[in-house]
Write a protein that holds these residues in place. Sequence first.
Motif, PDB file in Angstrom:
ATOM      1  N   GLY A  61      54.138  62.565  41.395  1.00 40.36           N
ATOM      2  CA  GLY A  61      54.871  63.504  42.237  1.00 40.36           C
ATOM      3  C   GLY A  61      55.478  64.679  41.525  1.00 40.36           C
ATOM      4  O   GLY A  61      54.842  65.336  40.694  1.00 40.36           O
ATOM      5  N   GLY A  62      56.752  64.927  41.849  1.00 40.73           N
ATOM      6  CA  GLY A  62      57.426  66.135  41.386  1.00 40.73           C
ATOM      7  C   GLY A  62      57.476  66.294  39.886  1.00 40.73           C
ATOM      8  O   GLY A  62      57.361  67.415  39.376  1.00 40.73           O
ATOM      9  N   CYS A  63      57.659  65.202  39.147  1.00 36.74           N
ATOM     10  CA  CYS A  63      57.775  65.345  37.691  1.00 36.74           C
ATOM     11  C   CYS A  63      56.448  65.797  37.083  1.00 36.74           C
ATOM     12  O   CYS A  63      56.427  66.597  36.135  1.00 36.74           O
ATOM     13  N   VAL A  64      55.316  65.330  37.637  1.00 37.85           N
ATOM     14  CA  VAL A  64      54.008  65.763  37.148  1.00 37.85           C
ATOM     15  C   VAL A  64      53.774  67.214  37.544  1.00 37.85           C
ATOM     16  O   VAL A  64      53.353  68.043  36.728  1.00 37.85           O
ATOM     17  N   ARG A  65      54.052  67.521  38.804  1.00 35.15           N
ATOM     18  CA  ARG A  65      53.887  68.897  39.301  1.00 35.15           C
ATOM     19  C   ARG A  65      54.716  69.885  38.483  1.00 35.15           C
ATOM     20  O   ARG A  65      54.213  70.923  38.035  1.00 35.15           O
ATOM     21  N   ASP A  66      55.988  69.574  38.293  1.00 36.95           N
ATOM     22  CA  ASP A  66      56.876  70.508  37.588  1.00 36.95           C
ATOM     23  C   ASP A  66      56.470  70.690  36.134  1.00 36.95           C
ATOM     24  O   ASP A  66      56.519  71.799  35.603  1.00 36.95           O
ATOM     25  N   MET A  67      56.062  69.609  35.487  1.00 36.46           N
ATOM     26  CA  MET A  67      55.619  69.726  34.096  1.00 36.46           C
ATOM     27  C   MET A  67      54.403  70.635  33.981  1.00 36.46           C
ATOM     28  O   MET A  67      54.286  71.415  33.027  1.00 36.46           O
ATOM     29  N   MET A  68      53.516  70.577  34.951  1.00 42.94           N
ATOM     30  CA  MET A  68      52.348  71.454  34.921  1.00 42.94           C
ATOM     31  C   MET A  68      52.738  72.920  35.099  1.00 42.94           C
ATOM     32  O   MET A  68      52.024  73.817  34.659  1.00 42.94           O
ATOM     33  N   LEU A  69      53.873  73.146  35.751  1.00 50.19           N
ATOM     34  CA  LEU A  69      54.352  74.507  35.973  1.00 50.19           C
ATOM     35  C   LEU A  69      55.332  74.967  34.900  1.00 50.19           C
ATOM     36  O   LEU A  69      55.859  76.078  34.978  1.00 50.19           O
ATOM     37  N   GLY A  70      55.598  74.102  33.921  1.00 52.52           N
ATOM     38  CA  GLY A  70      56.536  74.468  32.870  1.00 52.52           C
ATOM     39  C   GLY A  70      57.984  74.376  33.295  1.00 52.52           C
ATOM     40  O   GLY A  70      58.865  74.993  32.697  1.00 52.52           O
ATOM     41  N   ILE A  71      58.263  73.592  34.349  1.00 50.76           N
ATOM     42  CA  ILE A  71      59.620  73.398  34.857  1.00 50.76           C
ATOM     43  C   ILE A  71      60.129  72.036  34.387  1.00 50.76           C
ATOM     44  O   ILE A  71      59.395  71.042  34.442  1.00 50.76           O
ATOM     45  N   THR A  72      61.369  71.982  33.951  1.00 48.27           N
ATOM     46  CA  THR A  72      61.950  70.700  33.537  1.00 48.27           C
ATOM     47  C   THR A  72      62.299  69.880  34.770  1.00 48.27           C
ATOM     48  O   THR A  72      63.116  70.316  35.587  1.00 48.27           O
ATOM     49  N   PRO A  73      61.704  68.712  34.955  1.00 46.45           N
ATOM     50  CA  PRO A  73      61.984  67.910  36.155  1.00 46.45           C
ATOM     51  C   PRO A  73      63.420  67.386  36.155  1.00 46.45           C
ATOM     52  O   PRO A  73      64.001  67.102  35.104  1.00 46.45           O
ATOM     53  N   LYS A  74      63.966  67.245  37.363  1.00 50.44           N
ATOM     54  CA  LYS A  74      65.291  66.632  37.498  1.00 50.44           C
ATOM     55  C   LYS A  74      65.184  65.118  37.546  1.00 50.44           C
ATOM     56  O   LYS A  74      66.107  64.408  37.148  1.00 50.44           O
ATOM     57  N   ASP A  75      64.073  64.631  38.074  1.00 45.71           N
ATOM     58  CA  ASP A  75      63.885  63.186  38.237  1.00 45.71           C
ATOM     59  C   ASP A  75      62.483  62.799  37.772  1.00 45.71           C
ATOM     60  O   ASP A  75      61.566  63.622  37.773  1.00 45.71           O
ATOM     61  N   PHE A  76      62.362  61.534  37.407  1.00 47.64           N
ATOM     62  CA  PHE A  76      61.066  60.998  36.997  1.00 47.64           C
ATOM     63  C   PHE A  76      60.784  59.762  37.848  1.00 47.64           C
ATOM     64  O   PHE A  76      61.513  58.771  37.772  1.00 47.64           O
ATOM     65  N   ASP A  77      59.746  59.861  38.676  1.00 43.28           N
ATOM     66  CA  ASP A  77      59.416  58.780  39.603  1.00 43.28           C
ATOM     67  C   ASP A  77      58.165  58.052  39.156  1.00 43.28           C
ATOM     68  O   ASP A  77      57.244  58.643  38.579  1.00 43.28           O
ATOM     69  N   VAL A  78      58.129  56.767  39.466  1.00 34.58           N
ATOM     70  CA  VAL A  78      56.997  55.907  39.113  1.00 34.58           C
ATOM     71  C   VAL A  78      56.441  55.294  40.398  1.00 34.58           C
ATOM     72  O   VAL A  78      57.199  54.879  41.282  1.00 34.58           O
ATOM     73  N   ALA A  79      55.120  55.252  40.503  1.00 36.16           N
ATOM     74  CA  ALA A  79      54.447  54.554  41.605  1.00 36.16           C
ATOM     75  C   ALA A  79      53.641  53.403  41.010  1.00 36.16           C
ATOM     76  O   ALA A  79      53.035  53.537  39.949  1.00 36.16           O
ATOM     77  N   THR A  80      53.636  52.277  41.719  1.00 36.33           N
ATOM     78  CA  THR A  80      53.025  51.080  41.154  1.00 36.33           C
ATOM     79  C   THR A  80      52.447  50.185  42.237  1.00 36.33           C
ATOM     80  O   THR A  80      52.820  50.282  43.415  1.00 36.33           O
ATOM     81  N   SER A  81      51.543  49.305  41.845  1.00 38.62           N
ATOM     82  CA  SER A  81      51.005  48.314  42.776  1.00 38.62           C
ATOM     83  C   SER A  81      51.955  47.130  42.929  1.00 38.62           C
ATOM     84  O   SER A  81      51.778  46.307  43.840  1.00 38.62           O
ATOM     85  N   ALA A  82      52.952  47.011  42.091  1.00 35.86           N
ATOM     86  CA  ALA A  82      53.912  45.907  42.181  1.00 35.86           C
ATOM     87  C   ALA A  82      54.839  46.102  43.383  1.00 35.86           C
ATOM     88  O   ALA A  82      55.240  47.224  43.699  1.00 35.86           O
ATOM     89  N   THR A  83      55.162  45.019  44.073  1.00 34.88           N
ATOM     90  CA  THR A  83      56.095  45.089  45.191  1.00 34.88           C
ATOM     91  C   THR A  83      57.525  45.235  44.652  1.00 34.88           C
ATOM     92  O   THR A  83      57.782  44.975  43.459  1.00 34.88           O
ATOM     93  N   PRO A  84      58.488  45.646  45.506  1.00 33.22           N
ATOM     94  CA  PRO A  84      59.867  45.758  45.025  1.00 33.22           C
ATOM     95  C   PRO A  84      60.381  44.469  44.380  1.00 33.22           C
ATOM     96  O   PRO A  84      61.084  44.514  43.362  1.00 33.22           O
TER      97      PRO A  84
END
Length: 465
Positions: A61-84
Amino acid sequence: MLKKLFQSFRSPLRKPQQHVRTTPEVLSSSQHSLQRNQFSRYAVNIVERLQTAGYQAYLVGGCVRDMMLGITPKDFDVATSATPEQIRAEFRNARIIGRRFKLVHIHFGREIIEVATFRANHPIDDEDEDSNQSSRNESGRILRDNVYGTLEDDAQRRDFTINALYYDPVTERVLDYANGVHDIRNRLIRLIGDPQQRYKEDPVRMLRAVRFAAKLDFGIEKHSATPIRPLAPMLRDIPSARLFEEVLKLFLSGYAEATFEMLVDLELFEPLFPASSKALEYNPTYTHTLISEALANTDLRIKQNKPVTPAFLFAALLWPALPARVLRLQERGMPPIPAMQEAAHELITEQCQRIAIPKRFTLPIREIWDMQERLPRRSGKRADLLLENPRFRAGYDFLLLRESAGEETDGLGEWWTEYQDANDSGRRDMIRDLGSKPDATGQGPRKRRRSSSGKRKRAGVDGSE
């Protein structure tokens, strides 16, 4: 910048292209600029631990997008196949939050990494097996979103193509399911799937499209923009508490002025601020100037890392709708300050039906407005008492905002600026000079009258006599 934001969705329409693939475009480390050491070491560690435990996991999401644009992300999100529950079993510092959308927050001191399980889209006739209730309402809006799925499902249900990018810090590959890299390079906000259906699923996506366009200086792709105006009234059905959080994101991200212009252009401002939208119609120049000035000042303070308060922001957004209400009450014989207080109560009550502004903000909003009636009343000890008022500075700043928008105050802002800088002797001279000038009503100084008891009447705390 605004011309650029709008030009992308005013050209002739063509059939929308579908941008979701079941197999992603895979970009190796030589095909993108991302490096694992750019990301939060805690987020990278979470991905590695989940992969070691046998789950799929990516930064997303946003952290990958922002890094590609040279923007420092505010948050780092993870997506996974594991349930909560499986995520919590792997991390002792994890906590499951949310009901409509279950997430896991993993705490590392003050830093929190948000971890979400891969989601799948809801079928149109899907029902919640446990409660036998539909996960959508009759207009198609998603009410519950805990249907887990595969990585491919997760990519398809994300809102915008630029947010469907998955980065694996272990292999340093980027998985692109929706031509998100293409849209980043072309600076476009594009919905995944059918725009009308996606907006109906969650009308807040219309606000998100505006927020990302303003923040990233992107255009909204024409097919993604076309349904917004006809669907804008759907925002009235969104819970007012959720809209409060979304409005804070819109106006406190450092791009509020551009956001306001886009909201007005796409007819999204009216369902958020109906009274102020009417003021834009009957008093367009003043209303637009005052709100734009306030938002530009907010953007500047954010860029300078200065504090901003939602109370002042909402006071400015709503103020243009207030004077006409105050005037109507005064024409019925109500004194100025009580008229201001009554009109303020009425306006804020109406606004809270749309956006649930908490009491911790509505009280200072009313005090800022109330100060606008008190600042012209400077005779005797009133000026010094006003200076000691904890809301004086906000009220004074608001007075200067009104003047910068073109409102005539007979030099009141300049007077208060000089009064704050003057010494005691200078302040006494300024107060004496007021005695020879007309007051705020255009009349000369009043003579004091003695009451029947022989004592002088004093002005009450609300300004009435």
